[in-house]
Design a protein around this motif. Structure first.
Motif, short mmCIF file in Angstrom:
data_model
loop_
_atom_site.label_atom_id
_atom_site.label_comp_id
_atom_site.label_asym_id
_atom_site.label_seq_id
_atom_site.Cartn_x
_atom_site.Cartn_y
_atom_site.Cartn_z
N ILE A 180 0.84 -1.19 0.00
CA ILE A 180 0.00 0.00 0.00
C ILE A 180 0.89 1.25 0.00
N ALA A 181 2.01 1.17 0.73
CA ALA A 181 2.84 2.36 0.93
C ALA A 181 3.42 2.91 -0.36
N PHE A 182 3.92 2.04 -1.24
CA PHE A 182 4.55 2.55 -2.45
C PHE A 182 3.56 3.12 -3.45
N PRO A 183 2.42 2.47 -3.67
CA PRO A 183 1.41 3.12 -4.51
C PRO A 183 1.00 4.48 -3.93
N LEU A 184 0.89 4.53 -2.60
CA LEU A 184 0.54 5.78 -1.92
C LEU A 184 1.61 6.85 -2.18
N ALA A 185 2.88 6.44 -2.09
CA ALA A 185 3.99 7.36 -2.34
C ALA A 185 3.93 7.89 -3.77
N ASN A 186 3.59 7.00 -4.68
CA ASN A 186 3.45 7.37 -6.08
C ASN A 186 2.35 8.44 -6.26
N ILE A 187 1.21 8.21 -5.61
CA ILE A 187 0.12 9.18 -5.68
C ILE A 187 0.57 10.53 -5.11
N LEU A 188 1.27 10.46 -3.97
CA LEU A 188 1.76 11.69 -3.34
C LEU A 188 2.62 12.48 -4.32
N HIS A 189 3.53 11.76 -4.98
CA HIS A 189 4.43 12.46 -5.89
C HIS A 189 3.67 13.05 -7.08
N SER A 190 2.70 12.31 -7.58
CA SER A 190 1.93 12.81 -8.72
C SER A 190 1.07 14.02 -8.32
N LYS A 191 0.83 14.16 -7.00
CA LYS A 191 0.07 15.33 -6.54
C LYS A 191 0.98 16.51 -6.23
N GLY A 192 2.24 16.38 -6.60
CA GLY A 192 3.14 17.51 -6.44
C GLY A 192 3.99 17.50 -5.18
N VAL A 193 3.90 16.41 -4.39
CA VAL A 193 4.77 16.31 -3.21
C VAL A 193 6.19 16.00 -3.69
N SER A 194 7.18 16.71 -3.13
CA SER A 194 8.55 16.55 -3.61
C SER A 194 9.10 15.16 -3.28
N TYR A 195 10.11 14.74 -4.08
CA TYR A 195 10.73 13.44 -3.84
C TYR A 195 11.35 13.38 -2.45
N SER A 196 11.84 14.51 -1.95
CA SER A 196 12.49 14.43 -0.65
C SER A 196 11.46 14.16 0.46
N VAL A 197 10.27 14.76 0.36
CA VAL A 197 9.23 14.46 1.35
C VAL A 197 8.77 13.01 1.21
N VAL A 198 8.63 12.56 -0.04
CA VAL A 198 8.23 11.16 -0.28
C VAL A 198 9.26 10.21 0.33
N ALA A 199 10.55 10.55 0.16
CA ALA A 199 11.61 9.69 0.69
C ALA A 199 11.57 9.63 2.21
N VAL A 200 11.33 10.77 2.84
CA VAL A 200 11.24 10.81 4.30
C VAL A 200 10.07 9.93 4.76
N PHE A 201 8.95 10.10 4.09
CA PHE A 201 7.75 9.34 4.44
C PHE A 201 8.00 7.83 4.32
N VAL A 202 8.52 7.42 3.16
CA VAL A 202 8.75 5.99 2.93
C VAL A 202 9.76 5.42 3.93
N THR A 203 10.88 6.14 4.12
CA THR A 203 11.93 5.63 5.01
C THR A 203 11.44 5.54 6.45
N SER A 204 10.75 6.58 6.88
CA SER A 204 10.23 6.57 8.24
C SER A 204 9.21 5.45 8.42
#
Lengths: 156, 170
Positions: free
Chosen positions: A89-113
């Motif tokens: 669920i997490a990676f598809p979610l991260a993908n959606i986040l990025h497509s909504k304009g969330v930066s890769y660095s925020v996505v990386a923090v989210f996924v890693t945490s």
């Protein structure tokens, strides 16, 4: 998954052929350990299920989507630490986040945490590692997640 | 009675779910659906994991673990635990019993936490997922940055906890 099953079956078969008694001791030991943590584990999963209901995916997307910069990073780290979302669920979610304009660095923090820090599984971790080690590992991992986000931000 | 006490919260949850399903209480049904998803993951991985841990316990001699990933194993030791972690699958809590066993058999404190770090961040099933949703560049960069960080975490943990630290049986 299929590989894990195959591997286990092969190990078990080889073990049985070589020494039946030793195998039974091993199986019993594994089973004992499993049954020992099972109640705590099930209780935590129930708790996580309630948490996931209270904070559903759309809310997470909205929450992370509107913010950027340092605040965005901190929120991503906190949400990732508290949520227990399996990778499928997490990676598809991260993908959606990025497509909504969330930066890769925020996505990386989210996924890693999300994958390194487990706030809700902390009681379980404490059973194995003790309070001091469990808290320290989670705290250090949270810091690591933020550092990783910063580094990713430099490159992507 | 002891069983009831140990499974107290689980029983409460089962009652709550059954009640929700019978009465059509929607939040309860949704929570139950989340739970079954997690339960599937648990049922799929944990019994096998514990079985392997049990077999590992009776077959692998302490000397072998001590030699390869013990206190004097250096970089090679870190390499072995990272490789072991990468080949595994499942949620983070599936790594705890393995960590216990490694600790029991004489793995160094540093290597135990490097193992936990690698298990959480670098296991192959996770990386394949990451590539398909976030791309090669993201996956490679994140892995590259994560690796030295969890090695540092391992070193800090060993420094703080001391070399005599042991993981418990859970």
């Amino acid at each position: 998954m299929a590989l894990l099953i195959l591997f286990t079956v092969v190990c078990l078969a080889v073990s049985l052929v070589v020494d039946q008694r030793k195998t039974m001791t091993g199986v019993k030991r594994g089973l004992d350990m499993f049954l020992n943590v099972l109640p705590a584990l099930l209780a935590i999963l129930a708790l996580v299920s309630v948490a996931l209901y209270l904070v559903p995916e759309p809310l997470i997307i909205e929450f992370l989507g509107r913010r950027s910069g340092v605040l965005g990073v901190l929120i991503a780290a906190a949400v990732g630490a508290i949520a227990l979302i399996p990778p499928f669920i997490a990676f598809p979610l991260a993908n959606i986040l990025h497509s909504k304009g969330v930066s890769y660095s925020v996505v990386a923090v989210f996924v890693t945490s999300l994958i390194m820090v487990g706030f809700v599984t902390l009681p379980l971790e404490i059973r194995y590692f003790g309070k001091k080690a469990a808290l320290l590992r989670n705290a250090l991992s949270l810091i690591a997640a933020i550092i990783i986000g910063g580094l990713i931000g430099l490159f992507l | 009675m002891k069983v009831v006490k140990r499974y107290f919260w689980v029983i409460i949850f089962v009652l709550f779910s059954t009640g929700s399903l019978l009465l059509g209480f929607e939040p309860g049904e949704l929570i139950y659906r989340n739970f079954t998803q997690f339960l599937l993951e648990l049922v799929a991985f944990l019994p096998l994991m514990f079985l392997l841990v049990g077999l590992f316990d009776v077959w692998v001699p302490k000397e072998a673990i001590e030699k390869h990933i013990g206190g004097r194993s250096g970089f090679a030791g870190a390499f072995w635990v990272i490789l072991l972690a990468m080949l595994q699958a499942g949620p983070l809590y599936a790594a705890f019993p393995v960590a216990y066993l490694l600790s029991k058999k004489g793995a160094s404190v540093r290597n135990i936490f490097i193992y936990i770090g690698a298990f959480s961040c670098l296991k192959l099933p996770l990386l394949t997922f990451e590539v398909s949703f976030l791309g090669w560049r993201f996956m490679l960069l994140r892995s590259l940055f994560t690796l030295p960080l969890f090695i540092v975490i391992g070193l800090i943990m060993e420094r703080v906890l001391g070399q005599g630290y042991k993981v418990k049986a859970g």
